[in-house]
Design a protein around this motif. Structure first.
Motif, PDB file in Angstrom:
ATOM      1  N   LEU A 298      -0.440  -8.814 -12.506  1.00 50.27           N
ATOM      2  CA  LEU A 298      -0.905  -7.825 -11.543  1.00 50.27           C
ATOM      3  C   LEU A 298      -1.187  -8.511 -10.215  1.00 50.27           C
ATOM      4  CD1 LEU A 298      -3.316  -4.938 -12.058  1.00 50.27           C
ATOM      5  CD2 LEU A 298      -3.902  -6.599 -10.310  1.00 50.27           C
ATOM      6  N   PHE A 299      -0.747  -7.861  -9.139  1.00 50.22           N
ATOM      7  CA  PHE A 299      -1.025  -8.336  -7.788  1.00 50.22           C
ATOM      8  C   PHE A 299      -1.787  -7.244  -7.044  1.00 50.22           C
ATOM      9  CE2 PHE A 299       0.371  -8.376  -3.269  1.00 50.22           C
ATOM     10  CZ  PHE A 299      -0.326  -9.522  -2.889  1.00 50.22           C
ATOM     11  N   PRO A 300      -3.048  -7.503  -6.687  1.00 50.70           N
ATOM     12  CA  PRO A 300      -3.792  -6.512  -5.908  1.00 50.70           C
ATOM     13  C   PRO A 300      -3.517  -6.699  -4.423  1.00 50.70           C
ATOM     14  CG  PRO A 300      -5.248  -8.315  -6.491  1.00 50.70           C
ATOM     15  CD  PRO A 300      -3.891  -8.633  -7.084  1.00 50.70           C
ATOM     16  N   CYS A 301      -3.356  -5.608  -3.718  1.00 53.59           N
ATOM     17  CA  CYS A 301      -3.180  -5.707  -2.273  1.00 53.59           C
ATOM     18  C   CYS A 301      -3.793  -4.499  -1.590  1.00 53.59           C
ATOM     19  CB  CYS A 301      -1.712  -5.860  -1.898  1.00 53.59           C
ATOM     20  SG  CYS A 301      -0.690  -4.411  -2.159  1.00 53.59           S
ATOM     21  N   ASP A 302      -4.079  -4.659  -0.331  1.00 53.23           N
ATOM     22  CA  ASP A 302      -4.637  -3.601   0.494  1.00 53.23           C
ATOM     23  C   ASP A 302      -3.508  -2.701   0.976  1.00 53.23           C
ATOM     24  OD1 ASP A 302      -7.140  -2.742   1.992  1.00 53.23           O
ATOM     25  OD2 ASP A 302      -5.692  -2.953   3.637  1.00 53.23           O
ATOM     26  N   TYR A 303      -3.800  -1.468   1.274  1.00 52.26           N
ATOM     27  CA  TYR A 303      -2.781  -0.537   1.753  1.00 52.26           C
ATOM     28  C   TYR A 303      -2.108  -1.012   3.035  1.00 52.26           C
ATOM     29  CZ  TYR A 303      -6.011   1.127   5.329  1.00 52.26           C
ATOM     30  OH  TYR A 303      -6.850   1.192   6.401  1.00 52.26           O
TER      31      TYR A 303
ATOM     32  N   GLY B 236       3.334 -11.884  -3.253  1.00 54.16           N
ATOM     33  CA  GLY B 236       2.482 -11.574  -4.398  1.00 54.16           C
ATOM     34  C   GLY B 236       3.280 -11.127  -5.604  1.00 54.16           C
ATOM     35  N   LEU B 237       4.269 -10.274  -5.379  1.00 56.29           N
ATOM     36  CA  LEU B 237       5.120  -9.830  -6.485  1.00 56.29           C
ATOM     37  C   LEU B 237       5.893 -11.001  -7.075  1.00 56.29           C
ATOM     38  CD1 LEU B 237       6.487  -6.474  -5.006  1.00 56.29           C
ATOM     39  CD2 LEU B 237       4.799  -6.736  -6.857  1.00 56.29           C
TER      40      LEU B 237
ATOM     41  N   ASP C 134      -3.988   3.060 -10.845  1.00 60.02           N
ATOM     42  CA  ASP C 134      -4.978   3.735 -10.012  1.00 60.02           C
ATOM     43  C   ASP C 134      -6.392   3.353 -10.432  1.00 60.02           C
ATOM     44  OD1 ASP C 134      -6.301   5.388  -8.259  1.00 60.02           O
ATOM     45  OD2 ASP C 134      -5.719   7.242  -9.261  1.00 60.02           O
ATOM     46  N   ILE C 135      -7.148   2.839  -9.454  1.00 62.34           N
ATOM     47  CA  ILE C 135      -8.565   2.544  -9.695  1.00 62.34           C
ATOM     48  C   ILE C 135      -9.437   3.320  -8.708  1.00 62.34           C
ATOM     49  CG2 ILE C 135      -8.173   0.298 -10.764  1.00 62.34           C
ATOM     50  CD1 ILE C 135      -9.063  -0.955  -8.054  1.00 62.34           C
ATOM     51  N   ASP C 136      -8.862   4.358  -8.107  1.00 67.98           N
ATOM     52  CA  ASP C 136      -9.583   5.219  -7.180  1.00 67.98           C
ATOM     53  C   ASP C 136     -10.172   4.418  -6.013  1.00 67.98           C
ATOM     54  OD1 ASP C 136     -10.408   7.699  -6.275  1.00 67.98           O
ATOM     55  OD2 ASP C 136     -12.346   7.576  -7.299  1.00 67.98           O
ATOM     56  N   SER C 137      -9.288   3.633  -5.365  1.00 68.53           N
ATOM     57  CA  SER C 137      -9.715   2.855  -4.201  1.00 68.53           C
ATOM     58  C   SER C 137      -8.561   2.766  -3.208  1.00 68.53           C
ATOM     59  CB  SER C 137     -10.182   1.465  -4.641  1.00 68.53           C
ATOM     60  OG  SER C 137      -9.212   0.494  -4.480  1.00 68.53           O
ATOM     61  N   ASP C 138      -8.822   2.123  -2.084  1.00 64.41           N
ATOM     62  CA  ASP C 138      -7.785   1.938  -1.066  1.00 64.41           C
ATOM     63  C   ASP C 138      -6.829   0.812  -1.408  1.00 64.41           C
ATOM     64  OD1 ASP C 138      -8.801   3.971   0.437  1.00 64.41           O
ATOM     65  OD2 ASP C 138      -9.899   2.673   1.816  1.00 64.41           O
ATOM     66  N   SER C 139      -7.133   0.063  -2.446  1.00 69.47           N
ATOM     67  CA  SER C 139      -6.256  -1.052  -2.807  1.00 69.47           C
ATOM     68  C   SER C 139      -5.187  -0.581  -3.785  1.00 69.47           C
ATOM     69  CB  SER C 139      -7.056  -2.202  -3.421  1.00 69.47           C
ATOM     70  OG  SER C 139      -7.548  -1.837  -4.691  1.00 69.47           O
TER      71      SER C 139
END
Length: 113
Positions: free
Chosen positions: A20-25, A35-36, A80-85
């Protein structure tokens, strides 16, 4: 809620184990590609990213949507974690169908952009 704790725990485990790669919108396209490329199953999309021409003005959602439209047999998904990321993972289409259905049945979502 124990279900939410398990959901977030799953996301943490995916990230810690290289899936998993987290990133900001508003993440830059080159950072998303980097990241990918660090994910353990990057080989599912690697041949498509070599010649992919990204638009540096795209936000994360636009970029992933464009890249997904070129992929065959795999996709980049967002948990989906209900955030902007964006919690991005790479999955084969078969795996995506299974995990998105499981997530939906449990009140969560895993979607393609």
């Amino acid at each position: 809620d124990i279900d939410d704790i398990c959901w977030i725990g799953m996301i943490d485990e995916l990230e810690e184990n290289g899936y998993l790669f987290p990133c900001d919108y508003s993440e830059e396209v080159e950072n998303i590609l980097w990241g990918l490329s660090q994910l353990k199953n990057y080989s599912l999309i690697e041949s498509y990213t070599d010649d992919f021409e990204a638009d540096d003005d795209d936000d994360a959602e636009e970029f992933v949507h464009k890249l997904n439209s070129t992929l065959k047999g795999a996709c980049i998904c967002m948990i989906d974690i209900d955030s902007d990321s964006y919690e991005l993972i790479i999955a084969s289409l078969d795996v995506y169908k299974k995990i998105s259905a499981i997530a939906k049945n449990n009140g969560y979502s895993i979607i393609t952009l």
